[in-house]
Design a protein around this motif. Structure first.
Motif, short mmCIF file in Angstrom:
data_model
loop_
_atom_site.label_atom_id
_atom_site.label_comp_id
_atom_site.label_asym_id
_atom_site.label_seq_id
_atom_site.Cartn_x
_atom_site.Cartn_y
_atom_site.Cartn_z
N LYS A 15 -0.83 -86.15 -22.74
CA LYS A 15 -0.12 -87.11 -21.51
C LYS A 15 -1.04 -87.96 -20.81
O LYS A 15 -2.17 -87.49 -20.58
CB LYS A 15 0.62 -86.26 -20.52
CG LYS A 15 1.69 -85.22 -21.35
CD LYS A 15 2.86 -84.87 -20.18
CE LYS A 15 3.80 -83.83 -20.67
NZ LYS A 15 4.43 -84.21 -21.89
N ALA A 17 -1.72 -91.35 -17.64
CA ALA A 17 -1.18 -92.10 -16.59
C ALA A 17 -2.08 -93.35 -16.78
O ALA A 17 -3.19 -93.11 -16.92
CB ALA A 17 -1.41 -91.33 -15.35
N GLU A 47 6.71 -92.33 -24.13
CA GLU A 47 7.32 -91.57 -23.27
C GLU A 47 6.55 -90.54 -22.52
O GLU A 47 7.02 -89.97 -21.49
CB GLU A 47 8.73 -90.93 -23.51
CG GLU A 47 8.70 -90.14 -24.90
CD GLU A 47 8.93 -90.96 -26.30
OE1 GLU A 47 8.61 -92.11 -26.18
OE2 GLU A 47 9.35 -90.36 -27.05
N ASP A 48 5.20 -90.26 -23.00
CA ASP A 48 4.37 -89.43 -22.46
C ASP A 48 3.49 -90.22 -21.61
O ASP A 48 2.24 -89.86 -21.19
CB ASP A 48 3.63 -88.68 -23.44
CG ASP A 48 4.40 -87.55 -24.07
OD1 ASP A 48 5.37 -87.09 -23.45
OD2 ASP A 48 4.15 -87.18 -25.30
N ASP A 50 2.89 -92.37 -18.07
CA ASP A 50 3.34 -92.97 -16.77
C ASP A 50 2.37 -94.01 -16.40
O ASP A 50 1.40 -93.95 -16.39
CB ASP A 50 3.44 -91.91 -15.85
CG ASP A 50 4.47 -90.76 -16.09
OD1 ASP A 50 5.42 -91.10 -16.77
OD2 ASP A 50 4.15 -89.70 -15.65
N VAL A 52 1.48 -96.48 -13.30
CA VAL A 52 1.61 -96.64 -11.86
C VAL A 52 1.05 -98.20 -11.54
O VAL A 52 -0.42 -98.51 -11.97
CB VAL A 52 0.57 -95.39 -11.19
CG1 VAL A 52 0.77 -95.78 -9.65
CG2 VAL A 52 0.93 -94.07 -11.74
N TYR A 73 -1.84 -84.66 -16.11
CA TYR A 73 -2.02 -85.73 -17.13
C TYR A 73 -3.30 -85.20 -17.85
O TYR A 73 -4.37 -84.55 -17.23
CB TYR A 73 -2.26 -87.13 -16.64
CG TYR A 73 -1.17 -87.35 -16.01
CD1 TYR A 73 -0.20 -88.04 -16.66
CD2 TYR A 73 -1.04 -87.64 -14.57
CE1 TYR A 73 1.24 -88.33 -16.20
CE2 TYR A 73 0.08 -88.06 -13.89
CZ TYR A 73 1.26 -88.34 -14.99
OH TYR A 73 2.41 -89.00 -14.09
#
Ligand code: INI
Length: 158
Positions: A15, A17, A47-48, A50, A52, A73
């Motif tokens: 995962k 970010a 989809e894993d 994010d 910002v 993450y």
């Protein structure tokens, strides 16, 4: 014979970010494209990830610190483009972004790839955002993947 501990470039199950600065967005959006390409082409899932968004590179360290604190993450990428102008502003923004992001990595133990261009000209930035010198967003993705995996191996060994 020595033992080598290193991270592979397999992003499956990881995962991420990505914290991206809007300033000079014509460059940073290309870095984001490169970073997503780098993650997905190494087996990661969109989809894993994010994303910002923050106003500028100055805002990266504080935001990356908040993201790291969530512990959600395996690695964080920060993307920005600091392009030299006629004033010393460049030095403050570029210097603080680099120092601040480095401090967050040390304090939290979360790997953070520094995909912030610091260039003298717009052309140099374009060259590093998908033109002559590749895409530093893609490079940040491979660094993040390798670091997530090598740290996972080191931590599972201890
Ligand atoms: N932010 C950047 O990401 N790149 C730049 O080149 C830049 N310049 O040159 O000014 C820049 N400035 C904005 C800064 O990051 C902050 O958003 C602003 O100072 C408000 O805190």
């Amino acid at each position: 014979m020595y033992n080598t501990i290193e991270g592979n470039l397999d992003a499956s199950g990881l995962k991420f970010a990505i914290v991206v600065a809007r300033f000079n967005s014509f460059i940073t959006e290309r870095l984001l494209d490169g970073a997503m390409d780098g993650i997905v082409r190494h087996g990661g899932k969109a989809e894993d990830v994010d994303v910002v968004r923050v106003p500028g590179s100055w805002e990266l360290p504080l935001t990356v610190a908040e993201v790291a604190k969530t512990k959600k993450y395996d690695a964080i990428l920060c993307l920005g483009a600091v392009i030299r102008g006629d004033t010393p502003h460049f030095d403050y923004v570029a210097g603080e972004a680099a120092k601040g992001v480095g401090q967050v990595a040390m304090q939290t133990g979360v790997p953070i790839a520094f995909g912030v261009l610091t260039t003298n000209t717009v052309e140099q930035a374009v060259d590093r955002a998908g033109a002559k010198h590749g895409n530093k967003g893609f490079d940040a993705a491979t660094t993040a993947i390798e670091m997530a995996n090598v740290l996972r191996r080191l931590r599972s060994n201890s």
